[in-house]
Design an enzyme around this catalytic site. Structure first.
Site, PDB file in Angstrom:
ATOM      1  N   GLY A  29      21.695  54.092  73.632  1.00  0.00           N
ATOM      2  CA  GLY A  29      22.254  55.378  73.221  1.00  0.00           C
ATOM      3  C   GLY A  29      23.564  55.261  72.479  1.00  0.00           C
TER       4      GLY A  29
ATOM      5  N   GLU B  50      24.476  42.192  38.667  1.00  0.00           N
ATOM      6  CA  GLU B  50      24.650  43.403  39.467  1.00  0.00           C
ATOM      7  C   GLU B  50      23.803  43.344  40.737  1.00  0.00           C
ATOM      8  OE1 GLU B  50      23.781  46.673  36.866  1.00  0.00           O
ATOM      9  OE2 GLU B  50      25.073  45.851  35.295  1.00  0.00           O
TER      10      GLU B  50
ATOM     11  N   GLN C 178      18.881  49.469  68.188  1.00  0.00           N
ATOM     12  CA  GLN C 178      18.041  49.622  69.369  1.00  0.00           C
ATOM     13  C   GLN C 178      18.650  48.888  70.573  1.00  0.00           C
ATOM     14  OE1 GLN C 178      15.412  51.543  69.420  1.00  0.00           O
ATOM     15  NE2 GLN C 178      14.634  51.104  71.481  1.00  0.00           N
TER      16      GLN C 178
END
Length: 387
Positions: A347, A249, A343
């Protein structure tokens, strides 16, 4: 072709065919529906059946039980392609990689033939219920009880954070069949949810990421389930069964995160090539180049570690501490890489229309689910202490 699209040491022509099928499915039939699924908080049931038709469910389960007859490698390929496409609104890992293998490894012959074929076809959606409001990683402390009464178990309790829980037709529930014992008191009981009295689904939980993946609370109030639904037919084996499946898993989680990490780097490389700043491309700036070099290095290390773990699992040699290393380090590195890549988007990285924005919120939970990373480090430290 991305820098990360390198030959894998375990890849074969057959696996490449599976990869091609999975890629087409996720990109053409799932990606266009992601926004819809995010808004409604769950996928449409039809997508499960479609995945089953294409052989993408239970690919590592023997054909005699309706599976694809492949191995873990087939499931790894499907997992990689699902995460690379950023399609996390339904968990094939839980459905095929976890529940189907609990049934395959520990179920009686009757249980296998009864439940697995429907899971493989996508007609039966599967989930596993371990976490409780007061017990997360420490499964010995669960309080959901299963008490014998005639030929039934009467189950009472509650579970939370259950992936695939809204649509699940069968759920493997971790219960206490002996409240006086700790680990040895845990058993796994399979419940069939249709028209099941005493079974109730709670609200869809609102998450900061993975918003299309249904995650719910479950409640059991004097819920009666036949004792024949006890997984394997023997009480007290649940904790051992859960622990035995953890390397598999956690490797699936590592595989998925490594794929997301490479996707983040690829997307950011493409963005910085086109984005103009100070009269040149963003990629031309030394800081951008250095940051991308660092991110690609982490992605390459993650891929190499995953490949080694996959080879170990294929040889049945993947131990719990190594799987814990893969889970914690790759999930941590993925969060770091995605943060750096956001980053570099500036924006625009904060805008939902850019995949990097979804990656940022979606990957954060990877350091928590499948066992919190702090627990992974404790597992590794204990193994070191014990030599």
């Amino acid at each position: 072709m991305s820098f990360g699209a390198v030959a894998r040491p375990w890849m074969t022509d057959e696996l490449q065919m599976v990869r091609d099928t999975a890629r087409r499915f996720f990109e053409t039939e799932c990606v266009p529906n992601q926004k819809k699924w995010q808004e409604q908080g769950h996928v449409d049931r039809a997508i499960w059946r479609r995945a089953g038709e294409l052989g993408l469910l239970c690919a590592g389960v023997p054909e005699e039980y309706g599976g694809g007859g492949g191995s873990f490698l087939h499931e790894a390929v499907v997992c990689e392609e699902q995460m690379r496409a950023l399609v996390n609104s339904f968990s094939i890992n839980v459905h095929s990689g976890i529940v189907a293998h609990y049934l395959l490894s520990y179920g009686t012959e009757e249980q296998k033939k009864r439940w697995i074929p429907g899971i493989a076809r996508g007609e039966t959606v599967a989930a596993v219920a371990m976490t409780e409001p007061g017990a997360g990683t420490d499964l010995q402390r669960i309080t959901t009880s299963a008490v014998k009464d005639g030929s039934d178990y009467v189950i009472n309790g509650a579970k939370t954070f259950i992936t695939n829980g809204l649509l699940a037709d069968i759920i493997v529930v971790a219960c206490k069949t002996d409240p006086t014992a700790k680990a040895k008191g845990v058993s796994l009981v399979v419940i069939e949810t249709k028209d099941l009295k005493g079974f109730r689904r709670g609200r869809l939980l609102e998450k900061i990421g993975q918003q299309g993946q249904d995650t719910v609370e479950l409640f059991f109030d004097d819920m009666r389930v036949p004792q024949a639904n006890l997984l394997g037919g023997e009480e007290g084996k649940g904790f051992v069964h859960l622990m035995q499946q953890l390397p598999r898993e956690r490797l699936l989680l590592a595989i998925g995160n490594a794929a997301i990490m490479q996707r983040a780097v690829d997307d950011t490389l493409a963005y910085t090539r086109d984005r103009k700043i100070f009269g040149d491309t963003l990629l031309h700036l030394q800081n951008t180049r250095f940051k991308l070099a660092e991110c690609q290095t982490k992605a390459a290390f993650a891929r190499s570690f995953v490949d080694d773990c996959v080879a170990r699992l294929a040889r049945n040699e993947l131990d719990v501490p190594t799987a814990a290393m893969a889970k914690w380090w790759i999930s941590q590195a993925t969060c770091e890489v995605v943060d750096e890549c956001l980053q570099l988007h500036g924006g625009y990285g904060y805008m939902q229309e850019f995949p990097i924005a979804r990656m940022y919120t979606d990957v954060r939970v990877a350091r928590i689910y499948g066992g919190a990373n702090e627990v992974m480090k404790e597992i590794i430290a204990r193994a070191m202490e014990n030599g």
